[in-house]
Scaffold this active site. Structure first.
Site, PDB file in Angstrom:
ATOM      1  N   CYS A 117      27.545   0.461 -84.967  1.00 47.68           N
ATOM      2  CA  CYS A 117      27.637  -0.228 -86.141  1.00 47.68           C
ATOM      3  C   CYS A 117      26.873   0.084 -87.028  1.00 47.68           C
ATOM      4  CB  CYS A 117      26.665  -1.709 -85.375  1.00 47.68           C
ATOM      5  SG  CYS A 117      27.441  -3.397 -84.368  1.00 47.68           S
ATOM      6  N   PRO A 123      17.826   6.341 -87.563  1.00 44.39           N
ATOM      7  CA  PRO A 123      17.922   7.866 -87.898  1.00 44.39           C
ATOM      8  C   PRO A 123      17.477   8.084 -86.476  1.00 44.39           C
ATOM      9  CG  PRO A 123      16.498   6.924 -89.414  1.00 44.39           C
ATOM     10  CD  PRO A 123      17.199   5.887 -88.959  1.00 44.39           C
ATOM     11  N   VAL A 124      17.972   9.849 -86.604  1.00 43.70           N
ATOM     12  CA  VAL A 124      17.283  10.321 -84.716  1.00 43.70           C
ATOM     13  C   VAL A 124      16.006  11.036 -84.523  1.00 43.70           C
ATOM     14  CG1 VAL A 124      20.240   9.326 -83.396  1.00 43.70           C
ATOM     15  CG2 VAL A 124      19.262  11.659 -84.628  1.00 43.70           C
ATOM     16  N   ILE A 326      13.834  -5.291 -89.326  1.00 41.89           N
ATOM     17  CA  ILE A 326      14.010  -4.337 -88.010  1.00 41.89           C
ATOM     18  C   ILE A 326      14.781  -3.963 -88.980  1.00 41.89           C
ATOM     19  CG2 ILE A 326      14.841  -3.247 -86.018  1.00 41.89           C
ATOM     20  CD1 ILE A 326      12.827  -5.516 -85.869  1.00 41.89           C
TER      21      ILE A 326
END
EC number: 2.5.1.7
Length: 417
Positions: A117, A123-124, A326
Site C-alpha cells: 500500500c 522502511p525496513v 502512525i
C-alpha cells in the site's frame, strides 16, 4: 478491473463469520521456512496477499498445499532457493518477512525491497539493523537486500515500535546461537499469535505479549498445527458497517479481547455491544455520535481502523478530530468521502470531521486497503448508487466482503469492467 456497486438498503441484520487475520497469516506462512517439518495452518483467509505468499514460498522451493478454503500445509524441507524476487515482492510489503527465517536457517538470503500500500514511508531499516546486530552482513544493491552470516544472540533495541521488524527478528532469533533480547517489541495480537506458533514449533520464547521478549536459540524447529487468530480489523470493519446503517449483527469466530479499544469507541458512538469469548454482537438504533480518534500502537486505537471510523464520523451527529500518528499520507480516502458529500478538512496529521445527515452515492477510487473499506461503509449509507473502483486493494485484505455484507442485507455486488 472489478468494481463494487453499492446502494443503501436499510439496517443490516444477521450473522457474519470473521476470517483469520491476514496480518497474522502472512508471517505464520513465512515461519514455515524455519523448519524442514510441516507447518499446518488453519483459519487462513484466502486473500490475494496469501496467494502471493504461497507463490513466493513455492518459488523458494517450499512445498505448499491448500484446500483453497482455510487450510495450508507448508513444508520447508524442500527449499532450494534463498532469493525472493522482485516480481512477487513488489506487490506486498510482508514479503520482507522471509528475510529473517531464511537467513537464520540457511545462512544467506536475498529479498527484493518490498511494495504494498502507498500510505507513506514504512522502511525496513529496523529489520536490517537488528539482523546486523545479530551478526549478519547486509548490503543493498540492485534493489535487493542481500544478507549472509551465522546469527548469534544479542540485545536488540528497536528504535521504533515495528510489527514487521519484531516478527522478522523474532523468527530469526529462534535459530540464532545463544540468547537474543528483543526490546521495544510490538505487542499486537498478530505478533503474539506468531510467537505462540513458534513455541509450538519448539522455540524458547519468554515475555510473549510484552515489549521485551527473550529468545533462547535452538538448533532446529519442528512442524506443528496452528489456527490463525481472527481478524480484528475485518471484525471492526463489519461493526462500523452496522453502526452506519443500523441493525443488529452477530460476528462469529471473533476475538473481542484483541479489539477492546475499537469496541469502546463504538459504544461511545451509540452502539450497544455484547461479547463472549469468540463472538461480538452489535445493536445500533440511532444516528451515530461523532467520536474523536487518535491512532497509536497496540493496545491503543489501530491505524488500520482509522478510515472506517472516518466514514462513520462523516454521517455522525456532531464534529470530531481524527489524528493519525502512525503513518503519514493516510488520509487519501478523505477526498473520496468528500466527493460523496462528507465535510472533512485535513491539516497535517489531523482530520476535522463535521457530520452531515446523509451522503450521496458517487464513483470513487480505492487508494489503499483500508481506504477502500471506508468507501464501502460510506456507500452502504449513501443516497443513490456508489461505485468503488480499483478494489484490488480491497481483495488484499478482505475475504469475500461483498458476500459477507450481502448475507446480512447489504445491497452490494461485484461487477467486471
Amino acid at each position: 478491473m472489478d468494481k463494487l456497486k453499492i446502494s443503501a438498503n436499510g439496517p443490516l441484520n444477521g450473522e457474519i463469520t470473521v476470517s483469520g487475520a491476514k496480518n497474522a497469516a502472512l508471517p505464520l506462512m513465512c515461519a514455515g521456512l524455519l523448519t524442514s517439518g510441516t507447518l499446518r495452518l488453519k483459519n487462513v483467509p484466502m486473500l490475494a496477499d496469501v496467494k502471493t505468499t504461497q507463490k513466493l514460498l513455492q518459488g523458494m522451493g517450499a512445498r505448499v498445499l491448500t484446500d483453497n478454503i482455510s487450510e495450508f500445509e507448508i513444508n520447508g524441507g524442500t527449499v532450494n532457493n534463498t532469493c525472493a524476487p522482485y516480481e512477487l515482492v513488489r506487490t506486498m510489503r510482508a514479503s520482507i518477512l522471509v528475510l529473517g527465517p531464511t537467513l537464520a536457517r540457511f545462512g544467506e538470503a536475498q529479498v527484493s525491497l518490498p511494495g504494498g500500500c502507498a500510505i507513506g514511508s514504512r522502511p525496513v531499516d529496523q529489520h536490517l539493523k537488528g539482523l546486523e546486530a545479530m551478526g549478519a552482513e547486509i548490503v543493498i544493491e540492485h534493489g535487493y537486500v542481500k544478507a549472509k552470516g551465522k546469527l548469534k544472540g544479542t540485545r536488540v533495541a528497536m528504535d521504533v515500535v515495528t510489527v514487521g521488524g519484531t516478527e522478522n527478528l523474532l523468527m530469526a532469533a529462534t535459530l540464532a546461537e545463544g540468547t537474543t533480547v528483543l526490546e521495544n517489541c510490538a505487542i499486537e495480537p498478530e505478533v503474539v499469535d506468531l510467537a505462540e506458533c513458534l513455541v509450538k514449533m519448539g522455540a524458547k520464547i519468554s515475555g510473549i505479549g510484552t515489549s521485551t521478549m527473550i529468545v533462547e536459540g535452538v538448533d532446529e524447529l519442528q512442524g506443528c498445527e496452528h489456527s490463525v487468530v481472527p481478524d480484528r480489523i475485518e471484525a471492526g470493519t463489519f461493526l462500523c458497517a452496522v453502526a452506519i446503517t443500523g441493525g443488529r449483527v452477530v460476528l462469529r469466530n471473533a476475538a473481542p479481547k484483541t479489539m477492546e479499544v475499537v469496541l469502546d469507541k463504538l459504544v461511545e458512538a451509540g452502539a450497544v455491544i455484547e461479547a463472549g469469548d469468540d463472538w461480538i454482537a452489535i445493536d445500533m438504533r440511532q444516528r451515530p455520535k461523532a467520536v474523536d480518534i487518535r491512532t497509536v500502537v497496540h493496545p491503543g486505537f489501530p491505524t488500520d481502523m482509522q478510515a472506517q471510523f472516518m466514514a462513520l464520523n462523516a454521517v455522525a451527529e456532531g464534529s470530531c478530530r481524527v489524528v493519525e500518528t502512525i503513518f503519514e499520507n493516510r488520509f487519501m480516502h478523505v477526498p473520496e468521502l468528500n466527493r460523496m458529500g462528507a465535510n472533512i478538512t485535513t491539516e497535517g496529521n489531523t482530520a476535522f470531521v463535521q457530520g452531515v445527515e446523509q451522503l450521496s452515492g458517487a464513483v470513487v477510487k480505492a487508494t489503499d486497503l483500508r481506504a477502500s473499506a471506508s468507501l464501502v461503509i460510506a456507500g452502504l449509507a449513501a443516497r443513490g448508487e456508489t461505485v468503488v473502483e480499483q478494489i484490488y486493494h480491497l481483495d488484499r485484505g478482505y475475504e469475500n466482503i461483498e458476500k459477507k455484507l450481502g448475507s446480512v442485507g447489504a445491497k452490494i455486488e461485484r461487477v467486471s469492467g
